[in-house]
Design a protein around this motif. Structure first.
Motif, PDB file in Angstrom:
ATOM      1  N   SER A 278     -30.234   2.956 -10.092  1.00  0.00           N
ATOM      2  CA  SER A 278     -30.159   1.765  -9.265  1.00  0.00           C
ATOM      3  C   SER A 278     -29.896   0.565 -10.178  1.00  0.00           C
TER       4      SER A 278
ATOM      5  N   ILE B 213     -26.695   0.459  -5.477  1.00  0.00           N
ATOM      6  CA  ILE B 213     -26.923  -0.974  -5.614  1.00  0.00           C
ATOM      7  C   ILE B 213     -28.414  -1.277  -5.513  1.00  0.00           C
ATOM      8  N   LYS B 214     -28.913  -2.051  -6.463  1.00  0.00           N
ATOM      9  CA  LYS B 214     -30.333  -2.439  -6.410  1.00  0.00           C
ATOM     10  C   LYS B 214     -30.497  -3.584  -5.407  1.00  0.00           C
TER      11      LYS B 214
ATOM     12  N   SER C  78     -27.672  -3.528 -10.589  1.00  0.00           N
ATOM     13  CA  SER C  78     -27.114  -4.702  -9.922  1.00  0.00           C
ATOM     14  C   SER C  78     -25.725  -5.023 -10.444  1.00  0.00           C
TER      15      SER C  78
ATOM     16  N   ASP D 186     -24.652  -5.634 -14.272  1.00  0.00           N
ATOM     17  CA  ASP D 186     -25.453  -4.859 -15.229  1.00  0.00           C
ATOM     18  C   ASP D 186     -24.553  -3.975 -16.089  1.00  0.00           C
TER      19      ASP D 186
END
Lengths: 126, 107
Positions: B12, B106-107, B14, B17
């Protein structure tokens, strides 16, 4: 454009047979090894079978050996997978893929699959 | 048979990142390793071959490294279109095998 298009998938009963086809275009089909890879619903990728450019070398995964037969017709730019004695666990999307190799000076140092077809779904169920 | 173990299986992260996925082979495979990206309902798409060679048309934020038994795929700055499942594949010897996949969410 280099393209692979699979066909022949469908619903078949356990113990039944099905023949998949893969039509190639945009490249010299007869000079490349070809492959079948499958993916069960929600699962990862599993290599199924490979055939060399002239059909001299053929390989199978243990899971399909003796039941599936890979073949090709270079005059028709087509790859095939004859699937017999189908089982529920053969349910998957089946992809054909071209194998490319890097062979400087005739000595190969690596291989990869590109492109892949869009896949054809085989469902084995009563 | 050569076994490939990917880690992590789920990741997970973003947008923006930097992420790294590892693929370990049960025996040496030189540089006979490829990485693929797969989005739901689509065929796998080649990203990297020969362990570190970027396929034409693939964004430069993707990179691969390693040789022998340990390999990595790195995405330097995640973009929204990168959220997908990633597979490594060894093509050193038959049967060709794939890692179990890494699902990047996706976080």
């Amino acid at each position: 454009e280099v393209q692979l298009v699979e066909s022949g998938g469908g619903l078949v009963k356990p113990g039944g047979s099905l023949r998949l086809s893969c039509a190639a275009s945009g490249f010299t089909f007869s000079t490349y090894s070809m492959n079948w890879v499958r993916q069960a619903p929600g699962k990862g990728l599993e290599w199924v079978s490979s055939i060399s450019s002239s059909s001299s070398y053929i390989y199978y995964a243990d899971s399909v050996k003796g039941r599936f037969t890979i073949s090709r017709d270079n005059a028709k730019n087509s790859l095939y997978l004859q699937m017999n004695s189908l089982r529920a666990e053969d349910t998957a999307v089946y992809y054909c893929a071209r194998k490319l190799s890097h062979c400087p000076g005739g000595v190969c140092s690596t291989n990869w699959f590109d492109p892949w077809g869009q896949g054809t779904l085989v469902t084995v169920s009563s | 048979d050569i076994q490939l173990t990917q880690s992590p299986s789920f990741l997970s992260a973003s947008v923006g990142d930097r992420v790294t996925i590892t693929c370990r082979a049960s025996q040496g495979i030189s540089s006979y390793l490829a990485w693929y990206q797969q989005k739901p309902g689509k065929a796998p798409n080649l990203l990297i071959y020969a362990a570190s060679t970027l396929q034409s048309g693939v964004p430069s934020r993707f990179s691969g490294s390693g040789s022998g038994t340990e390999f990595t795929l790195t995405i330097s700055s995640l973009q929204p279109e990168d959220f997908a499942t990633y597979y490594c594949q060894q093509l050193n010897s038959y049967p060709y095998t794939f890692g179990q996949g890494t699902k990047l969410e996706i976080k």
